[in-house]
Design an enzyme around this catalytic site. Structure first.
Site, PDB file in Angstrom:
ATOM      1  N   SER B 260     -12.582  -1.123 -15.646  1.00 47.36           N
ATOM      2  CA  SER B 260     -11.189  -1.086 -15.210  1.00 47.36           C
ATOM      3  C   SER B 260     -10.306  -0.380 -16.252  1.00 47.36           C
ATOM      4  O   SER B 260     -10.560   0.775 -16.583  1.00 47.36           O
ATOM      5  CB  SER B 260     -10.738  -2.519 -14.965  1.00 47.36           C
ATOM      6  OG  SER B 260      -9.476  -2.564 -14.377  1.00 47.36           O
ATOM      7  N   ASP B 347     -12.810  -0.648  -3.707  1.00 44.72           N
ATOM      8  CA  ASP B 347     -12.010  -1.017  -4.879  1.00 44.72           C
ATOM      9  C   ASP B 347     -10.529  -0.936  -4.513  1.00 44.72           C
ATOM     10  O   ASP B 347     -10.022   0.146  -4.209  1.00 44.72           O
ATOM     11  CB  ASP B 347     -12.341  -0.041  -6.021  1.00 44.72           C
ATOM     12  CG  ASP B 347     -11.745  -0.469  -7.362  1.00 44.72           C
ATOM     13  OD1 ASP B 347     -10.697  -1.173  -7.353  1.00 44.72           O
ATOM     14  OD2 ASP B 347     -12.298  -0.102  -8.391  1.00 44.72           O
ATOM     15  N   HIS B 382     -13.662  -4.102  -7.076  1.00 47.33           N
ATOM     16  CA  HIS B 382     -13.325  -3.615  -8.404  1.00 47.33           C
ATOM     17  C   HIS B 382     -14.107  -4.325  -9.516  1.00 47.33           C
ATOM     18  O   HIS B 382     -14.546  -3.707 -10.480  1.00 47.33           O
ATOM     19  CB  HIS B 382     -11.821  -3.818  -8.611  1.00 47.33           C
ATOM     20  CG  HIS B 382     -11.296  -3.289  -9.893  1.00 47.33           C
ATOM     21  ND1 HIS B 382     -11.140  -1.936 -10.132  1.00 47.33           N
ATOM     22  CD2 HIS B 382     -10.881  -3.913 -11.017  1.00 47.33           C
ATOM     23  CE1 HIS B 382     -10.638  -1.760 -11.354  1.00 47.33           C
ATOM     24  NE2 HIS B 382     -10.477  -2.933 -11.910  1.00 47.33           N
TER      25      HIS B 382
END
Lengths: 451, 439
Positions: B260, B347, B382
């Site tokens: 991330s 995501d 994600h």
């Protein structure tokens, strides 16, 4: 210029060779052990990757016991064309074990050179795992491991007890023992666990049984605290049996008795004569019905003492107890196994040098045939296995230091067995013992009478 | 002998029924092998000694470090031998279905009545995750705590292998934790950058050390006295040097692994830094559209433009896509080392898939496309975590800049997300080892 050119080429070639030798060998091998934490009877898979191809390597294991001695094992391998060594597929070409032996690094362990003689591994603190360091070394080494840097190392744990198993001290009147309970609310089938003679109180087998769903009580019966040998008679075992059977976490009348060595002799006696001890089944490892344990243990030991002249030793001064047992006057005193009413599993090694287990088993089979209860008997006999049939992958000890219970004399006791067949016997017997116990202890108890 | 009266027959029938019912009182045995596993090791669950063709439910229960309860369950029918074998048999329903050996772990969710938006994150990584595996009679979907199971086992899931050492890193303003494999080293190193949630997330580094890497989890979002404004490229460069110079780390055998926001930072560093020159990088759920050139505070400037879905869950990806990026996006054409991107196509937090496509085009133009490898997992969100971790589609979250408490939508569907976590981890380990073990 020709000379300088030659020199230059000479140096260049050496640099090239050096580079190829050094870079080829300086890969970063990766060692993996799966699972990295195992219960004692769980197998692991060792794999080494990223070696140069066709490289000689040594897989090595190292363990420091509770007694602080070091134990090790090793196997010689050659990496394949991909630079891998796979412990459960590839063959060891030599070392403390050979052939395709996924668990060889555990069961072929022995004290490192320079150790004291006659050592034995026995786990005392069973809530802490056995730590074994697995390494891979370059080349085929047989010694000097501590002086070399391994290519890669992994630390693996071997546990005697599963998560959630509870330990309960048993201290009721003169009865001393440890009860291990599986996780959950129960109730569970129970096992009365009788170890053999010699050394400390052994809890690890009961802990392992509890890890497999049994409420297992390891009974301390050789002079626990204030109890004398004279007082250790049939009633001691009967009281212990009742404590187990009446325990709230134990399934009433779903009990087995499991013995090893002297514990087996006691088991046979109880199963034949006791009006109180009525298990669903019994397992006797390395036992004999030729040892009279009916009255009290002190009488047995007196008998052994009186036949001390029959105690013989081999050329290495190791004591062979079996001959003494065979010389006991047994016709009148041998246990009347024709009276046994429950399934009985005998687990023996045919190289047992401590008790005449095999001869006893044959005689027992004859007696039970005569008495009509032969169908209850099952005999497992393992070639070249010795007396100490322990949980799987435990190292094998052909002879170890021992203190004779009846004279307190320190000797070296010959147990027998050859390492590889003994390891096989331990692995196979354990599976069969667990299956036998579960088969007979998990059947529902019939609670209705027939018409 | 009298003929049987009706009463006799009635009793006889009851007796027969009782006897046949009591036949069901067998003693089932549940076994989980191995009983203790690393979180990325599979287990095999087997139940034996059931009556044949019996409906049963396999159930898992775990109490997290936050003291919430999580559970999963699958409905099975025993075969003619009275066995249920978790790795071979099909679950007919529950929190997972089909043949899923580890379904009891990755399909876990908070028990009914729990607080909303929970997430499972191990804090004390030297203590295992305890999971109670039980088998119940019948096909249950709730009320497990009111029933007595037929059998129970307690299994442990560990984030760290035996012998792994934990070293606190506190050098000047740099804060982190270094995990070292057992043995004398030196080891290839990994600089581990977690995401925007902040704090110091150690479990991934502990797991990497369990696989032979000296892995340093770096705390970079306002650790202790450092502010976001003061955290710029030099912070990461110093951390990289600390790792590279550590006596147990193989010099210049380093990788940077990001998730991330950590991925965004990784892309920045590896494109622009003159100090950070790893052998390879792995970016999980990242994006090159987030500029980090001056300081981290730049990243959070636009959090006022967040949008939400009908469940009031924040969809962060739209914010990133709306950033003025032509000038701000990272110039990945400058990257000189192999780069692995790991993305989920559902995501909702970062536009990872769009970024990956754009990055491929940029690298194609720049001539370094051969360094790029992209793994895109369908229906995956994600938070691509270590294998068999439960999936969270949306969880509670505190925004770094505004400190506002929201519910963040991560995306993904449970089963494909679980598959992605398992597959990606294997590939990440292989990629790291391939590039870090070369001489």
């Amino acid at each position: 210029t020709g000379r300088w050119q030659k020199l230059f080429i000479y140096i260049y070639m050496h640099v090239c060779v050096y580079r190829s030798v050094s870079t080829q060998k300086r890969t970063c091998p990766l060692l993996s052990v799966q699972p990295v934490r195992g219960l004692l009877d769980e197998k692991f898979q060792i794999a080494v990757t990223n070696l140069p191809p066709n490289q000689k390597v040594t897989l090595h294991s190292l363990h420091q016991s509770d007694d602080k001695d070091f134990w090790e094992a090793f196997g010689h391998y050659v990496s394949d064309e991909h630079g891998s060594v796979t412990g459960f597929k590839d063959e060891s070409l030599g070392g403390t074990y050979d052939g395709t032996e996924p668990m060889g690094l555990l069961w072929s362990m022995r004290p490192i050179p320079g150790s004291r003689h006659g050592l034995r591994i026995r786990k005392r603190d069973i809530f802490r795992p056995m730590e074994v360091r697995i390494s891979v070394y370059s080349g085929h080494l047989s010694q000097g491991f501590s002086q070399q840097t391994p290519l890669a190392t992994s630390v693996t744990e071997r546990w005697y007890v599963a998560p959630g198993v509870k330990r309960v001290n048993i201290r009721e009147k003169e009865i001393r023992g440890t009860l291990f309970l599986p996780p959950g609310s129960g109730p569970y089938p129970g096992v009365l666990d009788l170890w053999g003679v010699g050394g400390d109180f052994v809890e690890y087998r009961s802990a392992l049984l509890a890890s497999h769903g049994f409420a297992s009580m390891a009974l301390e019966y050789l002079t626990p605290e204030d109890l004398s040998l004279e007082d250790t008679d049939a009633s001691y075992f009967e009281k212990a049996y009742q404590i187990l059977n009446n325990h709230p976490m134990v399934k009433k009348d779903h009990l087995a008795v499991l013995g090893l060595s002297l514990g087996s002799a006691i088991t046979l006696s109880m199963a034949s004569y006791s009006k109180v001890i009525k298990p669903q089944c019994c397992v006797c490892i390395s036992g004999s019905h030729l040892m009279p344990v009916e009255k009290s243990l002190s009488e047995l030991f007196e008998l052994m003492k009186s036949h001390a002249d029959k105690l013989c030793v081999n050329e290495d001064n190791q004591v062979i107890l079996r001959n003494l047992i065979l010389s006991l006057p047994c016709q009148s005193t041998k246990v009347d196994v024709g009276r046994i009413k429950c399934p009985l599993l005998l687990v023996n090694g045919d190289d047992d040098q401590t008790l005449p287990a095999v001869e006893s088993a044959e005689d027992m089979a004859m007696m039970m045939e005569k008495a009509g209860n032969r169908h209850l008997l099952e005999i497992l006999m393992y070639p070249d296995a010795g007396h100490l049939i322990e949980p799987p992958y435990s190292p094998h000890f052909r002879a170890t230091n021992y203190k004779l219970e009846w004279t307190k004399e320190k000797i070296v006791m010959l147990w027998g067995g050859q390492t590889k067949p003994h390891a096989y016997a331990q692995e196979d017997a354990w599976k069969k013992i667990l299956a036998f116990l579960w088969q007979h202890l998990s059947a529902p108890v019939s609670t209705v009478t027939s018409f």
